[in-house]
Design a protein around this motif. Sequence first.
Motif, PDB file in Angstrom:
ATOM      1  N   ASP A  14      11.285 -35.504   6.731  1.00  0.00           N
ATOM      2  CA  ASP A  14      10.077 -36.183   7.202  1.00  0.00           C
ATOM      3  C   ASP A  14       9.237 -35.363   8.171  1.00  0.00           C
ATOM      4  O   ASP A  14       8.067 -35.644   8.354  1.00  0.00           O
ATOM      5  CB  ASP A  14      10.454 -37.497   7.902  1.00  0.00           C
ATOM      6  N   GLY A  15       9.805 -34.397   8.838  1.00  0.00           N
ATOM      7  CA  GLY A  15       9.099 -33.755   9.946  1.00  0.00           C
ATOM      8  C   GLY A  15       8.805 -32.288   9.736  1.00  0.00           C
ATOM      9  O   GLY A  15       8.822 -31.786   8.606  1.00  0.00           O
ATOM     10  N   PRO A  16       8.574 -31.558  10.839  1.00  0.00           N
ATOM     11  CA  PRO A  16       8.102 -30.171  10.769  1.00  0.00           C
ATOM     12  C   PRO A  16       9.159 -29.151  10.368  1.00  0.00           C
ATOM     13  O   PRO A  16       8.868 -27.962  10.284  1.00  0.00           O
ATOM     14  CB  PRO A  16       7.607 -29.899  12.192  1.00  0.00           C
ATOM     15  N   ARG A  36      10.020 -37.852   1.444  1.00  0.00           N
ATOM     16  CA  ARG A  36       9.231 -37.391   2.581  1.00  0.00           C
ATOM     17  C   ARG A  36       8.085 -38.351   2.856  1.00  0.00           C
ATOM     18  O   ARG A  36       7.486 -38.889   1.933  1.00  0.00           O
ATOM     19  CB  ARG A  36       8.663 -35.992   2.294  1.00  0.00           C
ATOM     20  N   LYS A  37       7.771 -38.562   4.126  1.00  0.00           N
ATOM     21  CA  LYS A  37       6.588 -39.337   4.476  1.00  0.00           C
ATOM     22  C   LYS A  37       5.335 -38.555   4.079  1.00  0.00           C
ATOM     23  O   LYS A  37       5.314 -37.328   4.168  1.00  0.00           O
ATOM     24  CB  LYS A  37       6.564 -39.619   5.982  1.00  0.00           C
ATOM     25  N   ASP A  39       2.358 -38.294   5.524  1.00  0.00           N
ATOM     26  CA  ASP A  39       1.410 -37.867   6.557  1.00  0.00           C
ATOM     27  C   ASP A  39       2.037 -36.907   7.567  1.00  0.00           C
ATOM     28  O   ASP A  39       1.594 -36.804   8.705  1.00  0.00           O
ATOM     29  CB  ASP A  39       0.866 -39.094   7.306  1.00  0.00           C
ATOM     30  N   GLN A  40       3.059 -36.160   7.160  1.00  0.00           N
ATOM     31  CA  GLN A  40       3.772 -35.297   8.087  1.00  0.00           C
ATOM     32  C   GLN A  40       3.260 -33.859   8.029  1.00  0.00           C
ATOM     33  O   GLN A  40       2.592 -33.460   7.076  1.00  0.00           O
ATOM     34  CB  GLN A  40       5.270 -35.323   7.761  1.00  0.00           C
ATOM     35  N   PRO A  41       3.577 -33.045   9.082  1.00  0.00           N
ATOM     36  CA  PRO A  41       3.143 -31.642   9.091  1.00  0.00           C
ATOM     37  C   PRO A  41       3.625 -30.893   7.854  1.00  0.00           C
ATOM     38  O   PRO A  41       4.704 -31.136   7.348  1.00  0.00           O
ATOM     39  CB  PRO A  41       3.799 -31.090  10.359  1.00  0.00           C
ATOM     40  N   VAL A  43       2.829 -31.090   4.837  1.00  0.00           N
ATOM     41  CA  VAL A  43       3.066 -31.854   3.613  1.00  0.00           C
ATOM     42  C   VAL A  43       2.369 -31.222   2.415  1.00  0.00           C
ATOM     43  O   VAL A  43       2.903 -31.233   1.299  1.00  0.00           O
ATOM     44  CB  VAL A  43       2.655 -33.336   3.801  1.00  0.00           C
ATOM     45  N   GLU A  59       7.778 -40.885  -1.463  1.00  0.00           N
ATOM     46  CA  GLU A  59       7.849 -41.536  -0.152  1.00  0.00           C
ATOM     47  C   GLU A  59       9.016 -42.515  -0.154  1.00  0.00           C
ATOM     48  O   GLU A  59       9.126 -43.363  -1.049  1.00  0.00           O
ATOM     49  CB  GLU A  59       6.556 -42.270   0.167  1.00  0.00           C
ATOM     50  N   SER A  82      14.990 -33.341   9.651  1.00  0.00           N
ATOM     51  CA  SER A  82      13.929 -34.167  10.256  1.00  0.00           C
ATOM     52  C   SER A  82      13.777 -35.479   9.493  1.00  0.00           C
ATOM     53  O   SER A  82      12.901 -35.636   8.655  1.00  0.00           O
ATOM     54  CB  SER A  82      12.586 -33.438  10.291  1.00  0.00           C
ATOM     55  N   ASP A  84      14.101 -39.813  10.344  1.00  0.00           N
ATOM     56  CA  ASP A  84      14.170 -40.687  11.516  1.00  0.00           C
ATOM     57  C   ASP A  84      14.822 -42.041  11.269  1.00  0.00           C
ATOM     58  O   ASP A  84      14.627 -42.968  12.035  1.00  0.00           O
ATOM     59  CB  ASP A  84      12.771 -40.886  12.105  1.00  0.00           C
TER      60      ASP A  84
END
Length: 333
Positions: A14-16, A36-37, A39-41, A43, A59, A82, A84
């Motif tokens: 999900d994250g960087p 993965r989300k 709207d994450q870095p 993407v 998603e 990453s 959450d």
Amino acid sequence: MTEPLQPDVVLLADGPTGFAALRSLAARCRVVQIFRKPDQPEVRALSAFAEARGIPVTELLELNQLQKVIEDLRPAAVVISSFDRIIPPRILASCRFVNVHYSLLPRYRGRANVNWAIINGETTAGISIHLVVPELDGGNLLFQKAISIGANDTVTSLYDRLNAIQEDELGGVVVRAITGYQGTAQDADHASYGCTRVPDDGEIDWRQPTDTIDRLIRGLTPPFPGAFTHLAGQRLIITHASPQLDARGYVGRVPGRIVGRSSSEGWVDVLTGDGVLRMFSVLLPDAEQPCAAASVIGSTRATLGLSRIDLLRRIVALEDRLASLERLNSAHR
């Protein structure tokens, strides 16, 4: 000559750290699904990389989606970098799970550990790759490496260095775990827990020591939330600053007061509780790129740190005090 093992794996990212994880896994494994989300870095870069290799990116709205993918694709491992959400034991029992954690476990279990390592004045950060068990960040260590935190390091620069280590090591570590390596147990007696999230209340208190403010700024560098202050009701995120000279020579100093600026070099000097912080760049609300601090703060008469709400509260308090004094005056007459 036998072909090297290329096991099927699922990636939760999900994250960087996700794109570095994907590149590492793709070199040693067959990545069959990415959750993965949107709207994450990184993407876009991650999605383009995955699309070129025919890897679906989805998603994850609920954990039952992960359970179904495990049942349908039977991956050799699910890799987390990453992510959450806490995965329940029933799903953990259905597959081997490997997690990438950016701290030197068992210290700083939980989230936002790189941010907090800087904010708390730690001298080292690190990466741990471990098997996942129901206990938070508590499984056997498969790989661990420390890096130093320098005086000018930001959370962004540390993530860059840790991502590079992850990209070099993760794929090989996952293959070793799939082929039977169980790692080493963590020393539970030395476990500590970081906060569960990145600080979202990073407003600078200019009464704090210069070092403390500097660490807060470096620990929240965008794309993280950013340490911020106020100028005439406008919120400013400070993107680059550094401690300067001792402030004891300033008579009647007020923390947050501007005491120097250079329009040619773009910096502004601000008084802190025990010194001076030089601000080089700030990020304005709704702006995409930072600008020079001196282009926003045009006067050495300005004082930072008071939001419009703070000013209104002070005005109300002063009005209440005046009204009280007037009542006392009237009573004496």
